[in-house]
Design a protein around this motif. Structure first.
Motif, mmCIF file in Angstrom:
data_model
loop_
_atom_site.group_PDB
_atom_site.id
_atom_site.type_symbol
_atom_site.label_atom_id
_atom_site.label_comp_id
_atom_site.label_asym_id
_atom_site.label_seq_id
_atom_site.Cartn_x
_atom_site.Cartn_y
_atom_site.Cartn_z
ATOM 1 N N MET A 107 -4.850 13.893 -4.094
ATOM 2 C CA MET A 107 -5.389 13.295 -5.316
ATOM 3 C C MET A 107 -4.315 12.573 -6.136
ATOM 4 N N THR A 108 -3.044 12.736 -5.789
ATOM 5 C CA THR A 108 -1.999 11.973 -6.482
ATOM 6 C C THR A 108 -2.120 10.487 -6.186
ATOM 7 N N GLY A 109 -2.845 10.120 -5.130
ATOM 8 C CA GLY A 109 -3.123 8.711 -4.862
ATOM 9 C C GLY A 109 -2.316 8.128 -3.729
ATOM 10 N N ARG A 110 -2.449 6.837 -3.575
ATOM 11 C CA ARG A 110 -1.803 6.128 -2.480
ATOM 12 C C ARG A 110 -0.283 6.053 -2.694
ATOM 13 N N LEU A 111 0.444 6.317 -1.626
ATOM 14 C CA LEU A 111 1.901 6.147 -1.637
ATOM 15 C C LEU A 111 2.229 4.657 -1.727
ATOM 16 N N THR A 112 3.240 4.316 -2.491
ATOM 17 C CA THR A 112 3.501 2.899 -2.775
ATOM 18 C C THR A 112 4.829 2.374 -2.249
ATOM 19 N N HIS A 113 5.824 3.265 -1.999
ATOM 20 C CA HIS A 113 7.160 2.820 -1.606
ATOM 21 C C HIS A 113 7.702 3.715 -0.493
ATOM 22 N N PRO A 114 8.543 3.161 0.379
ATOM 23 C CA PRO A 114 9.232 4.028 1.339
ATOM 24 C C PRO A 114 10.139 5.004 0.599
ATOM 25 N N LEU A 115 10.201 6.238 1.102
ATOM 26 C CA LEU A 115 10.914 7.304 0.413
ATOM 27 C C LEU A 115 11.859 8.036 1.361
ATOM 28 N N ARG A 116 12.967 8.496 0.805
ATOM 29 C CA ARG A 116 13.943 9.317 1.535
ATOM 30 C C ARG A 116 14.094 10.640 0.801
ATOM 31 N N TYR A 117 14.167 11.721 1.552
ATOM 32 C CA TYR A 117 14.355 13.023 0.922
ATOM 33 C C TYR A 117 15.806 13.204 0.519
ATOM 34 N N ASP A 118 15.994 13.641 -0.740
ATOM 35 C CA ASP A 118 17.327 13.919 -1.273
ATOM 36 C C ASP A 118 17.453 15.429 -1.458
ATOM 37 N N ALA A 119 18.220 16.087 -0.575
ATOM 38 C CA ALA A 119 18.331 17.549 -0.595
ATOM 39 C C ALA A 119 18.970 18.056 -1.878
ATOM 40 N N ALA A 120 19.880 17.282 -2.469
ATOM 41 C CA ALA A 120 20.594 17.733 -3.666
ATOM 42 C C ALA A 120 19.644 17.960 -4.836
ATOM 43 N N THR A 121 18.619 17.129 -4.947
ATOM 44 C CA THR A 121 17.665 17.252 -6.056
ATOM 45 C C THR A 121 16.325 17.830 -5.615
ATOM 46 N N ASP A 122 16.148 18.031 -4.311
ATOM 47 C CA ASP A 122 14.881 18.497 -3.743
ATOM 48 C C ASP A 122 13.729 17.571 -4.114
ATOM 49 N N ARG A 123 14.026 16.269 -4.069
ATOM 50 C CA ARG A 123 13.025 15.263 -4.399
ATOM 51 C C ARG A 123 13.105 14.115 -3.396
ATOM 52 N N TYR A 124 12.026 13.375 -3.292
ATOM 53 C CA TYR A 124 12.063 12.119 -2.554
ATOM 54 C C TYR A 124 12.470 11.006 -3.513
ATOM 55 N N LYS A 541 -10.611 -5.733 4.029
ATOM 56 C CA LYS A 541 -11.218 -6.580 2.998
ATOM 57 C C LYS A 541 -10.541 -6.463 1.636
ATOM 58 N N ARG A 542 -9.753 -5.433 1.400
ATOM 59 C CA ARG A 542 -9.279 -5.152 0.063
ATOM 60 C C ARG A 542 -7.780 -5.440 -0.091
ATOM 61 N N LYS A 543 -7.384 -5.738 -1.329
ATOM 62 C CA LYS A 543 -5.986 -5.971 -1.649
ATOM 63 C C LYS A 543 -5.187 -4.688 -1.405
ATOM 64 N N PRO A 544 -4.013 -4.768 -0.778
ATOM 65 C CA PRO A 544 -3.212 -3.569 -0.523
ATOM 66 C C PRO A 544 -2.871 -2.808 -1.805
ATOM 67 N N ALA A 545 -2.729 -1.505 -1.676
ATOM 68 C CA ALA A 545 -2.436 -0.645 -2.819
ATOM 69 C C ALA A 545 -1.072 -0.939 -3.436
ATOM 70 N N SER A 546 -0.166 -1.540 -2.669
ATOM 71 C CA SER A 546 1.167 -1.882 -3.173
ATOM 72 C C SER A 546 1.718 -3.023 -2.335
ATOM 73 N N ASP A 547 2.513 -3.880 -2.959
ATOM 74 C CA ASP A 547 3.122 -4.964 -2.184
ATOM 75 C C ASP A 547 4.265 -4.461 -1.318
ATOM 76 N N GLN A 548 4.593 -3.168 -1.434
ATOM 77 C CA GLN A 548 5.641 -2.564 -0.612
ATOM 78 C C GLN A 548 5.100 -1.994 0.705
ATOM 79 N N LEU A 549 3.796 -1.948 0.846
ATOM 80 C CA LEU A 549 3.217 -1.354 2.055
ATOM 81 C C LEU A 549 3.440 -2.255 3.261
ATOM 82 N N ARG A 550 3.629 -1.626 4.423
ATOM 83 C CA ARG A 550 3.709 -2.371 5.680
ATOM 84 C C ARG A 550 2.624 -1.873 6.620
ATOM 85 N N SER A 551 2.241 -2.728 7.531
ATOM 86 C CA SER A 551 1.255 -2.321 8.528
ATOM 87 C C SER A 551 1.881 -1.318 9.482
ATOM 88 N N GLU A 552 1.026 -0.595 10.187
ATOM 89 C CA GLU A 552 1.533 0.355 11.185
ATOM 90 C C GLU A 552 2.316 -0.381 12.266
#
Length: 758
Positions: A107-124, A541-552
């Motif tokens: 429910m947080t919604g569509r992912l918009t950007h490529p992400l890398r996990y950062d172990a130091a902060t325990d965040r992407y 048919k619909r506009k992509p959720a983010s301009d950062q998205l790439r096709s599979e």
């Protein structure tokens, strides 16, 4: 008869106003983009978008609204206006999110950007595509190819699946397990063994000509609701429907067609099943043997009286082998043994068998209620035995109909996402791409999980899906998953698999099939294969959720370029810019299946890639369809014991696979929770429990490992004695990775041994 079948827990028939209310609720929660309704209007139609939910076929003569409740929910889910941006991680750590429910994560919604996990902060944290590809390529280059796994869910189109398999083999491994390993691999292996086809044998026209449908462990009301339309039409023309299922599934009890205004206004229900037999979990082998015994006894009587034979003796003589031994087994097996193992009476089985005998054209339909057992392949072989007795394979209105769960799960296997080398034209790959494909078989999901637990698998790339949530031995899997050197998830939304990152971990957000895919040569289409082996084109048919998205395809090409040595015949950039070139390659690799691919992809109903068993050509070892003599009468891996129950994992009508849309299972009368265990009243009383009491389920697999699921509320439900039900994927913690079909290694999720404690 149908009017005597009841589902006291259900709030009403499948379809109808309940379906529309459920779709409206999801729409209100997801707040979809304005074009969502327009997308639904084009769904499953030529030059429209192919549903991202199940693999039910797209009829050439389509309805005005060719979507169902589940398909609409999947579309609205993808087209939400909610976004999970990099800023989300400012307020949440991975450790905190592990406490969230599956529904809340998505429910947080569509992912918009490529992400890398950062172990130091325990965040992407956000990363550029170029940085992600370079790091993934460098990590893969350091590993032995067979220590990496390339997993695919059933979502990606044929073009992406083909390139993904090519990437893995050019890298040097056949480790290409797929979501079918967890559901219909038993079909691919078991059905292939007895009729020479890894997929079902019917086409759409057969539905319109069948005199009867025999259902085994399949639930169209929740898993493939568009199936209910041809079933309703079948009932109107007088066809019979007989159902075998431990659970009363509302879609096979009654249906109100939401596309028929008169039915909706009058509340007119179509009764679906003429007979509904609640077989004991794991008892289908015995139940089908009872049907076969009814047929054989009727044939024996016909021979004695000089009447017309009940068996199709000409078909059996010309097209089958093994009939003598099987008939001997049928005659020698006592009815009391059949009754004991199936949980059904001789009279009920004879009544169902008489329906089978009366009908000239019969379709056998099945789902994971047959495939997900320790003897799942034998379940399927027994259904084939029943069909073969009266020539019900390879003629109009008859055949074998496994119903696939994900939109392109069958098609991905067709174009090379497979771990078994004998399924792949390796010589073609070598000729087309000038490299030596690996010759060693890859790992199944079961092998991959065991390899992870042993520390032998160092990297996993996931093309879609929520693998960590979908596999058995979930708790042990989570511990092992994060020890990998590399994890990569190609995803549209956040899920639990993202929350156990490897030492290097990336989330790569991709376009949904519903979105416009604009590449170097213009707007692109992708293709999928349905359960009836038809290929259909799909246009977003619909506009992509983010301009950062790439096709599979672009994502696969980017990883491949960063990983592999230069090869002038591996033209990743060209293929990612023009998908028609990939379809040309698929046609060259599989010329018999994909002749005229680009020209035919938008044919109404899709183009048929063919099926030899449909034409009574049997690609089996003996060259004929095989009668299988059962070596046992139940499909379980354990014997009855005091206090031991058989757990059947269930899906709500408010979910699709591991995606949980909400907490309203209206067909079972369960609202606001999934933390329940369903039991019959007699079992509740025998254990001294009460409805609403909180209990825990403990695995009784017998391998010395402790597995439990606590905090479940007891719900009284109409089930056979000794059979209980609870929801998937929550119950995966109870299933052992070594508990699987003997032939295909499909996890035995429909027959888990457990004990119940307060």
């Amino acid at each position: 008869m149908a009017d005597h079948i009841a589902n006291p827990e259900s709030e009403g028939p499948a379809g109808g106003w309940g379906s529309l209310k459920s779709i409206a609720r999801i729409s209100g929660e997801t707040l979809p983009t304005p074009g969502a309704i327009d997308t639904l209007g084009h769904q499953n139609k030529p030059r429209g978008v192919m549903c991202v939910s199940c693999a039910w076929p797209k009829p050439a003569n389509y309805h005005p609204f060719e979507f169902c409740e589940n398909g609409a929910k999947a579309t609205l889910w993808d087209l939400t206006t909610s976004r999970c941006t990099p800023q989300f991680w400012n307020d949440h750590t991975v450790a905190q999110l592990r406490q969230w429910k599956d529904h809340d994560l998505e429910m947080t919604g569509r992912l918009t950007h490529p992400l890398r996990y950062d172990a130091a902060t325990d965040r992407y944290v956000a990363v550029t595509w170029e940085e992600a590809f370079a790091a993934i390529g460098a990590a893969l280059q350091k590993l032995e190819p067979d220590s990496a796994v390339f997993y695919s869910s059933g979502h990606a189109g044929l073009e992406a699946a083909y390139l993904y398999a090519l990437f893995a083999r050019a890298y040097g491994t056949n480790n290409l397990p797929q979501s079918s390993n967890m559901c219909h691999e038993t079909t691919s292996v078991g059905l292939n063994k007895v009729i020479g086809s890894p997929v079902g044998t019917i086409v759409w026209e057969d539905l319109e000509k069948a005199d009867a449908f025999f259902f085994f462990g399949q639930n169209p009301g929740s898993n493939s609701p568009r199936f209910l339309h041809p079933l309703q039409e079948a009932k109107k023309r007088g066809a019979s429907i007989v159902t075998f299922n431990p659970v009363i599934e509302q879609g096979l009890v009654s249906f109100v067609n939401p596309q028929n205004p008169l039915d909706m206004m009058a509340g007119h229900e179509t009764a679906i099943s003429d007979a509904y037999l609640q077989v004991r979990a794991g008892g289908d082998i015995a139940a089908i043997l009872g049907l076969c015994k009814t047929v054989v006894e009727a044939d024996d009587a016909a021979v004695l009286s000089g009447s017309r034979r009940v068996l199709d003796v000409d078909f059996i003589a010309q097209h089958t082998t093994g009939i003598e031994r099987f008939i001997e087994c049928v005659r020698e097996t006592a009815w009391e043994d059949i009754e004991r193992e199936s949980g059904l009476t001789q009279d009920a089985l004879r009544e169902a068998g008489d329906i089978y005998i009366r009908c000239e054209r019969v379709i056998g339909v099945y789902g994971m209620g047959l495939t997900q057992h320790a003897q799942g392949a034998l379940n399927i072989a027994m259904l084939v035995n029943l069909l073969l007795l009266r020539g019900n394979i390879g003629r109009e209105g008859a055949g074998c109909c496994p119903v696939r769960g994900h939109s392109n799960v069958q098609g991905q296997r067709t174009v090379g996402v497979a771990e078994k080398t004998d399924l792949i034209p390796m010589d073609k790959l070598k000729e087309l791409y000038d490299f030596d494909p690996p010759t060693k078989d890859g790992v199944t999901i079961v092998d991959a999980v065991k390899g992870l637990m042993a520390g032998e698998i160092k990297a996993t790339i996931c093309l879609g899906g929520n693998l960590l949530r979908a596999v058995p031995d979930q708790a042990a899997m989570e511990t092992s998953w994060e020890k990998q050197d590399l994890t990569v998830m190609v995803s549209t939304k956040l899920n639990r698999s993202h929350l156990f990152p490897g030492k290097q971990a990336y989330i790569l957000p991709c376009l949904s099939r519903l979105e416009i895919d604009e590449q170097a040569t213009g707007r692109q289409a992708v293709t999928t294969e349905d359960s009836f082996s038809h290929i259909s084109g799909s246009l977003g048919k619909r506009k992509p959720a983010s301009d950062q998205l790439r096709s599979e395809l672009a994502t696969i090409a980017g990883m491949a370029k960063a990983t592999l040595a230069a090869n002038p015949k591996l033209r990743w950039d060209e293929w990612a810019g023009d998908y028609s070139l990939v379809r040309d390659l698929i046609e060259k690799t599989y010329p018999d299946d994909f002749k005229g691919y680009n020209d035919r992809m938008f044919e109404p109903g899709g183009f048929y890639r063919g099926n030899d068993a449909h034409e009574r050509i049997w690609n089996t070892e003996p060259g004929k369809a095989v009668f299988t003599t059962p070596h046992r009468l139940n499909a379980l891996a354990f014997e009855p014991a005091e206090g031991r129950f058989t757990l059947v994992t269930l899906r709500s009508n408010d979910q699709f696979n591991t995606t949980i849309y909400g907490y309203s299972d209206r067909f079972r009368g369960i609202e606001g929770t999934r933390d329940v265990v369903l039991m019959c009243e007699a079992d509740i009383a025998a254990l001294g429990l009460s409805v609403g009491q909180t209990v825990r389920l403990v695995s009784d697999f017998g391998d010395g490992q402790h597995r439990e699921l606590a905090g479940l509320s007891v719900v009284a439900h109409q089930l056979p004695r000794g059979t209980i039900g609870a929801y998937y994927p929550e119950c995966n913690v109870l299933n052992a990775i070594d508990h699987h079909d003997q032939l295909s290694k499909t996890p035995a999720s429909k027959g888990i041994p457990v004990r119940i404690s307060a």
